[in-house]
Scaffold this active site. Structure first.
Site, PDB file in Angstrom:
ATOM      1  N   ASP A  12      53.097  45.246  37.953  1.00  0.00           N
ATOM      2  CA  ASP A  12      51.849  45.594  36.939  1.00  0.00           C
ATOM      3  C   ASP A  12      51.980  46.958  36.679  1.00  0.00           C
ATOM      4  OD1 ASP A  12      49.661  44.259  35.088  1.00  0.00           O
ATOM      5  OD2 ASP A  12      49.074  46.131  36.208  1.00  0.00           O
ATOM      6  N   TYR A  30      49.011  54.723  33.596  1.00  0.00           N
ATOM      7  CA  TYR A  30      49.216  55.187  34.987  1.00  0.00           C
ATOM      8  C   TYR A  30      49.978  55.874  35.439  1.00  0.00           C
ATOM      9  CZ  TYR A  30      47.124  50.095  35.532  1.00  0.00           C
ATOM     10  OH  TYR A  30      46.296  49.102  35.490  1.00  0.00           O
ATOM     11  N   LYS A  48      51.231  48.052  29.550  1.00  0.00           N
ATOM     12  CA  LYS A  48      50.017  48.028  28.659  1.00  0.00           C
ATOM     13  C   LYS A  48      50.174  48.977  27.786  1.00  0.00           C
ATOM     14  CE  LYS A  48      47.934  46.200  32.800  1.00  0.00           C
ATOM     15  NZ  LYS A  48      48.013  47.290  34.006  1.00  0.00           N
ATOM     16  N   HIS A  79      45.531  47.130  26.734  1.00  0.00           N
ATOM     17  CA  HIS A  79      44.686  47.445  28.004  1.00  0.00           C
ATOM     18  C   HIS A  79      43.322  47.130  27.926  1.00  0.00           C
ATOM     19  CE1 HIS A  79      45.675  50.055  31.829  1.00  0.00           C
ATOM     20  NE2 HIS A  79      44.625  49.423  31.751  1.00  0.00           N
TER      21      HIS A  79
HETATM   22  P1  NAD Z   1      42.565  46.006  44.362  1.00  0.00           P
HETATM   23  O1  NAD Z   1      41.524  45.224  44.306  1.00  0.00           O
HETATM   24  O2  NAD Z   1      44.025  45.702  44.379  1.00  0.00           O
HETATM   25  O3  NAD Z   1      42.268  47.162  45.582  1.00  0.00           O
HETATM   26  C1  NAD Z   1      43.319  48.010  46.010  1.00  0.00           C
HETATM   27  C2  NAD Z   1      42.738  48.732  47.083  1.00  0.00           C
HETATM   28  O4  NAD Z   1      42.298  47.778  48.153  1.00  0.00           O
HETATM   29  C3  NAD Z   1      43.654  49.407  47.985  1.00  0.00           C
HETATM   30  O5  NAD Z   1      43.654  50.767  47.369  1.00  0.00           O
HETATM   31  C4  NAD Z   1      43.166  49.508  49.302  1.00  0.00           C
HETATM   32  O6  NAD Z   1      42.088  50.271  49.349  1.00  0.00           O
HETATM   33  C5  NAD Z   1      42.480  48.233  49.474  1.00  0.00           C
HETATM   34  N1  NAD Z   1      43.495  47.079  50.133  1.00  0.00           N
HETATM   35  C6  NAD Z   1      44.662  46.610  49.457  1.00  0.00           C
HETATM   36  N2  NAD Z   1      45.363  45.680  50.473  1.00  0.00           N
HETATM   37  C7  NAD Z   1      44.474  45.683  51.411  1.00  0.00           C
HETATM   38  C8  NAD Z   1      44.466  45.046  52.702  1.00  0.00           C
HETATM   39  N3  NAD Z   1      45.563  44.102  52.910  1.00  0.00           N
HETATM   40  N4  NAD Z   1      43.553  45.086  53.622  1.00  0.00           N
HETATM   41  C9  NAD Z   1      42.666  45.875  53.331  1.00  0.00           C
HETATM   42  N5  NAD Z   1      42.447  46.467  52.309  1.00  0.00           N
HETATM   43  C10 NAD Z   1      43.486  46.621  51.190  1.00  0.00           C
HETATM   44  O7  NAD Z   1      42.409  47.147  43.010  1.00  0.00           O
HETATM   45  P2  NAD Z   1      43.480  47.816  42.040  1.00  0.00           P
HETATM   46  O8  NAD Z   1      44.264  48.615  42.391  1.00  0.00           O
HETATM   47  O9  NAD Z   1      42.540  48.594  41.156  1.00  0.00           O
HETATM   48  O10 NAD Z   1      43.822  46.325  41.207  1.00  0.00           O
HETATM   49  C11 NAD Z   1      45.084  46.006  41.235  1.00  0.00           C
HETATM   50  C12 NAD Z   1      45.911  46.161  40.087  1.00  0.00           C
HETATM   51  O11 NAD Z   1      45.408  45.784  38.952  1.00  0.00           O
HETATM   52  C13 NAD Z   1      46.124  47.899  39.704  1.00  0.00           C
HETATM   53  O12 NAD Z   1      47.151  48.253  40.753  1.00  0.00           O
HETATM   54  C14 NAD Z   1      46.397  47.906  38.410  1.00  0.00           C
HETATM   55  O13 NAD Z   1      47.861  47.391  38.419  1.00  0.00           O
HETATM   56  C15 NAD Z   1      45.722  46.669  37.724  1.00  0.00           C
HETATM   57  N6  NAD Z   1      44.475  47.330  37.162  1.00  0.00           N
HETATM   58  C16 NAD Z   1      44.333  47.036  36.012  1.00  0.00           C
HETATM   59  C17 NAD Z   1      43.197  47.469  35.238  1.00  0.00           C
HETATM   60  C18 NAD Z   1      42.978  47.131  33.671  1.00  0.00           C
HETATM   61  O14 NAD Z   1      42.184  47.774  33.145  1.00  0.00           O
HETATM   62  N7  NAD Z   1      43.643  46.225  33.232  1.00  0.00           N
HETATM   63  C19 NAD Z   1      42.205  48.084  35.841  1.00  0.00           C
HETATM   64  C20 NAD Z   1      42.408  48.533  37.100  1.00  0.00           C
HETATM   65  C21 NAD Z   1      43.529  47.968  37.846  1.00  0.00           C
END
Ligand code: NAD
Length: 272
Positions: free
Chosen positions: A45, A50, A75, A108
């Site tokens: 994704d 990004y 997106k 997005h």
């Molecule tokens: P997420 O909930 O996936 O959290 C990521 C964070 O969680 C990491 O940086 C780390 O600190 C922690 N983490 C990950 N794996 C872990 C584990 N096994 N143990 C402990 N901590 C852990 O948050 P995100 O990255 O914001 O969301 C995931 C994806 O969603 C993004 O990478 C992106 O592709 C997408 N996204 C989309 C939007 C949108 O507006 N459509 C917004 C934000 C993110």
């Protein structure tokens, strides 16, 4: 490690667990995505904003994995709303990704202040008809954005990607999506790391020999939600995909359901 597929209303299917690449540092993109592919992730994704589509594309090209075994989402950014901007936007994304189509193209954010998301949706319908995106969908659309879109749409969005985690469960939006054949995809499935050790969840995790993150991701999976957790650490990436060998009981699911507290980690879709 078999990641299940969820059928989409387009006739395609999406791996229920993918790898998100938001905020992966610039000098690390290709390595991180290559590691994800090596660990078995087949769904990536990304998004124009990004600024890592080229790194994703380079890792895909280097992997040698057949294109039809991969599911790639990107997106349309907020500055590309409208019929004139949408087509060049996806063409640029495809060029950076080194692909001739994406599996899923999402608006997005609805950016309601622009009043253009219905027009933009029609552009995505054309993009799908041209074969540039196999499925099309939206992100950060709440029911009051989706209803006017559906009223004007020829194609129903396949997916709505929204902020969703135990502290912020968006029950109305999830129900609305389900009622309209739209699959819900959770961004920030781990609350961007803000999910702290909740006593009840820690006990569940210990009973299965799993981590807190694995139990939370499993909770999403059992609700039928698509998840795209992000990490740049190999061990965590491996941990996050290793969630298909245990099952939470209904009582355990209810313990996690009870964590709801309206705790959004990012902006409200009406304010972006
Ligand atoms: P997420 O909930 O996936 O959290 C990521 C964070 O969680 C990491 O940086 C780390 O600190 C922690 N983490 C990950 N794996 C872990 C584990 N096994 N143990 C402990 N901590 C852990 O948050 P995100 O990255 O914001 O969301 C995931 C994806 O969603 C993004 O990478 C992106 O592709 C997408 N996204 C989309 C939007 C949108 O507006 N459509 C917004 C934000 C993110």
């Amino acid at each position: 490690m078999t990641v299940p597929f969820v059928p989409l209303n387009s006739g395609a299917r999406i791996p229920q667990l993918g790898f998100g690449v938001y905020k992966v540092p610039a000098d690390d993109r290709e390595r991180v995505v290559s590691t994800a592919l090596e660990l078995g992730y087949r769904h990536i994704d990304t998004a124009k904003v990004y600024r890592n589509e080229a790194g994703v594309g380079a890792a895909i090209a280097a992997s040698g994995i057949p294109r039809d075994e991969l599911f790639v989402t990107t997106k349309l950014w907020n500055s590309d709303h409208g019929r004139d901007a949408a087509r060049p936007a996806i063409e640029l994304s495809l060029e950076k990704l080194g692909l001739d189509r994406v599996d899923l193209y999402l608006i997005h954010w609805p950016v309601p202040s622009k009043r253009m998301f219905v027009e933009t949706w029609h552009a995505l319908e054309e993009i799908q008809a041209l074969g540039l995106a196999t499925s099309i969908g939206v992100s950060n659309f709440l029911p009051h954005h989706l209803q006017p879109l559906l009223d004007a749409a020829t194609v129903v969005p396949a997916v709505n990607q929204i902020e969703l985690h135990p502290y912020y469960q968006e029950r109305d939006a999830v129900a609305f999506n389900g009622d309209h054949g739209i699959v819900t995809e959770a961004w920030a499935p781990l609350g961007q790391g803000a999910l702290v050790d909740e006593a009840g969840v820690t006990a569940i995790a210990e009973s299965y020999g799993k981590s807190l993150a694995q139990v939370i991701l499993r909770w999403h999976i059992q609700r039928g939600t698509i998840v795209i957790p992000k990490s740049v650490h190999r061990e965590r990436m491996a941990e996050n995909i290793d969630i298909f060998d245990f099952e939470l009981t209904e009582a355990e699911v209810r313990i996690i359901d009870a964590l709801e507290r309206g705790g959004r980690v990012d902006a409200h879709p009406d304010d972006v």
